[in-house]
Design a protein around this motif. Sequence first.
Motif, short mmCIF file in Angstrom:
data_model
loop_
_atom_site.label_atom_id
_atom_site.label_comp_id
_atom_site.label_asym_id
_atom_site.label_seq_id
_atom_site.Cartn_x
_atom_site.Cartn_y
_atom_site.Cartn_z
N ILE A 1 -2.47 14.77 -3.51
CA ILE A 1 -1.80 14.22 -4.68
C ILE A 1 -0.51 14.95 -4.98
O ILE A 1 0.51 14.35 -5.35
CB ILE A 1 -2.75 14.27 -5.90
N SER A 2 -0.53 16.27 -4.78
CA SER A 2 0.63 17.07 -5.14
C SER A 2 1.70 17.13 -4.06
O SER A 2 2.79 17.62 -4.28
CB SER A 2 0.18 18.51 -5.46
N ARG A 3 1.39 16.62 -2.84
CA ARG A 3 2.35 16.64 -1.75
C ARG A 3 3.54 15.74 -2.08
O ARG A 3 3.36 14.61 -2.54
CB ARG A 3 1.69 16.15 -0.46
N PRO A 4 4.77 16.20 -1.85
CA PRO A 4 5.95 15.37 -2.16
C PRO A 4 5.91 14.06 -1.38
O PRO A 4 5.56 14.03 -0.20
CB PRO A 4 7.12 16.25 -1.70
N ALA A 5 6.24 12.99 -2.05
CA ALA A 5 6.26 11.68 -1.38
C ALA A 5 7.33 11.65 -0.31
O ALA A 5 8.42 12.19 -0.48
CB ALA A 5 6.53 10.58 -2.41
N VAL A 6 7.00 11.04 0.84
CA VAL A 6 7.98 10.90 1.92
C VAL A 6 8.98 9.83 1.53
O VAL A 6 8.61 8.71 1.19
CB VAL A 6 7.28 10.52 3.24
N ALA A 7 10.24 10.18 1.56
CA ALA A 7 11.28 9.24 1.15
C ALA A 7 11.31 8.05 2.10
O ALA A 7 11.09 8.18 3.30
CB ALA A 7 12.63 9.94 1.14
N ASP A 8 11.57 6.86 1.55
CA ASP A 8 11.71 5.68 2.40
C ASP A 8 12.86 5.88 3.36
O ASP A 8 13.89 6.47 3.02
CB ASP A 8 11.98 4.45 1.53
N GLU A 9 12.66 5.39 4.59
CA GLU A 9 13.72 5.50 5.59
C GLU A 9 14.94 4.70 5.11
O GLU A 9 14.80 3.56 4.68
CB GLU A 9 13.23 4.95 6.93
N PRO A 10 16.14 5.30 5.19
CA PRO A 10 17.34 4.59 4.72
C PRO A 10 17.54 3.27 5.46
O PRO A 10 17.24 3.17 6.66
CB PRO A 10 18.47 5.58 5.03
N LYS A 11 18.02 2.28 4.75
CA LYS A 11 18.31 1.00 5.40
C LYS A 11 19.43 1.18 6.41
O LYS A 11 20.36 1.94 6.21
CB LYS A 11 18.73 -0.03 4.34
N LYS A 12 19.35 0.42 7.49
CA LYS A 12 20.41 0.44 8.49
C LYS A 12 21.56 -0.43 8.00
O LYS A 12 21.35 -1.51 7.45
CB LYS A 12 19.91 -0.05 9.83
#
Length: 473
Positions: free
Chosen positions: A17-28
Motif C-alpha cells: 500500500i505504501s509503495r509509490p505508484a508507478v507513473a503511467d508511461e508517457p504518451k508517444k
Amino acid sequence: MRRFVSAVLTLCLVAVISRPAVADEPKKNVLFIVSDDLNCSLHCYGHPKIQSPNIDRLASQGVRFDHAYCQFPLCSPSRSSFLTGLRPFTTKVLTNPGQKESPHFREAVPDHITMPQCFRQNGYFVARVGKLYHYNVPNGIGTDGLDDPPSWEYKFNPKGRDKAEEDKIFSLVPGQFGGTVSWLAADGTDEEQTDGLGATEAIRLLESNKDRPFFLAVGLYRPHTPYVAPKAYFDRYPLAEIELPALSDLDRSRTPKPAYGSAKKDQDAMTDDQRRQAIQAYWASVTFMDAQVGSILDTLDRLKLRDRTIVVFTSDHGYHLADHGLWQKQSLFENSARVPLIISAPGMAGNAKGASTMAELIDIYPTVADLCGLKAPDSLQGTSLKGALQDPEYQVKKAAFTQVQRGKNPGYSVRTKSYRYMEWGNGEEQLFNLADDPLEARNLAGLPENESAVQTFRTLIADTLKKDAPAGE
C-alpha cells in the motif's frame, strides 16, 4: 505461529500500500511530415544522384518501406484517403477542386474520425503546418485550402517569397504554375520560402509543446510545381550530368490510350534542354525540401524528444519526370503510384532496415494509432504496419491498390512484389513483370500463358472493391 504469519502478511500489505505508484508511461508523440509530389528519387531509395541527407538519416533511424503505394495519384483524392484511412471510392473524392465537381470527404462520410481527429480526441495537442488536406499550389498558398476544421486544434498557413515572386517563374504555359511544368532558381534564403517558414513554425511548435503529447503534421509544398528553390540547390545538379529516360515502343505509341491519359500537349512539346532544366529544378526542390526536414529533425534531437516521438515521412503520390514520356502524376505506372514511406518509431527492432512488405498510404492511420495505443475506428480500410516495424521481413499484405479516373471510367491497378496489373474502363489491360522489366516496357496481358495470372489480378481488384465498399453499395 498463526500470529507470526498474520504479522508477516500485515507487513507485506502495508509495504504494497505504501509503495509509490508507478507513473503511467508517457504518451508517444507523432511527427507526421508529408512532402508534395515526391517520388522515390531519394538517395536512401537508391537514386545515385539525389542529395537527400536528412531523409536518409531518418531512414537510418527507422524502417524504410520499399514497396509503398498511394491509393490515388492526385492530391485531394490521396490526402483525403490517407488522412481518413479510407479508399478513394469510399471518400468519393476522385478529383481536385476545379476539375469538374470535387466533393469534400465529409459529404460521403460526415461523421468519420480522421487520423489527427483521433489523436485530438485522446488528449493530444494536434496541429497542422502547411499542406495536409488539398491546396491548389501555388494559388492556395497562405490559405486554409480544402481543410477539415475538426481535424486540428491549431493551424498555420505559411506564405513565402516563392508566392510573392511568381512573376519570375518560367512556365511552359505563361501565367500557369501548378498544372504544368514550371520552375525558378530563387534569390534569398531557405527561411524566406514557404517551406522555410513552415519549418520555422514547426520548430516553434515543438519547442512550445515539448512537455505534452502532440500530433504535429507538417505539410511541405516542394517539390510540387512550380519547382522553386534557392539557386544554390540548382548548382548541385549540373545540366550536363542529367540523363533523360529512354522510351519503350509502348511509350512512343501510347498504347493503351487510357494508360497515358495524363499526358499534356504543353509537356509533350518540351525540348530536351527544357526537360533537363525541369529535372534539375525538381531535384533542386527535393534537396531544398530535405533541408527543411533536417531542421525539424535537428530540433527533435535538441529537445530530446526522439525517444518518445514516432516520425513518419511520406508523400501524397509519386511523380513522372519524362519517364514513359509523362510528367507529373495521374497515371498508374510505378513512378506515379509508388511513394517513399519511412516510419521511425522508438524501440522497434526493424529500425535502420528496409521492409519488404507491400504497404499502402491508408496503412499509416492504423499504424500510428496502434503504436500509440489508441482505438482507431473499425471502419478503417488500412492495416497496421507494426509487425513490419518489428520484423522488416514480416508480410503485412501481399498487394497494394491504386486507382485513377479517366472521365467517367475508372482505372484500377494492383501491385504485388513482382507484378503490376492495370485494368481500364474500356476493357483494356496491362501486365508488367517488374522483376524482369522495371521500366514497364513489355505488356504481358495479351499473352495466352498469362491468362491465369491476369484472372487472379482481376479477382483481387474485384474482391477489394467489394470488401471495402461502403454499406449499401
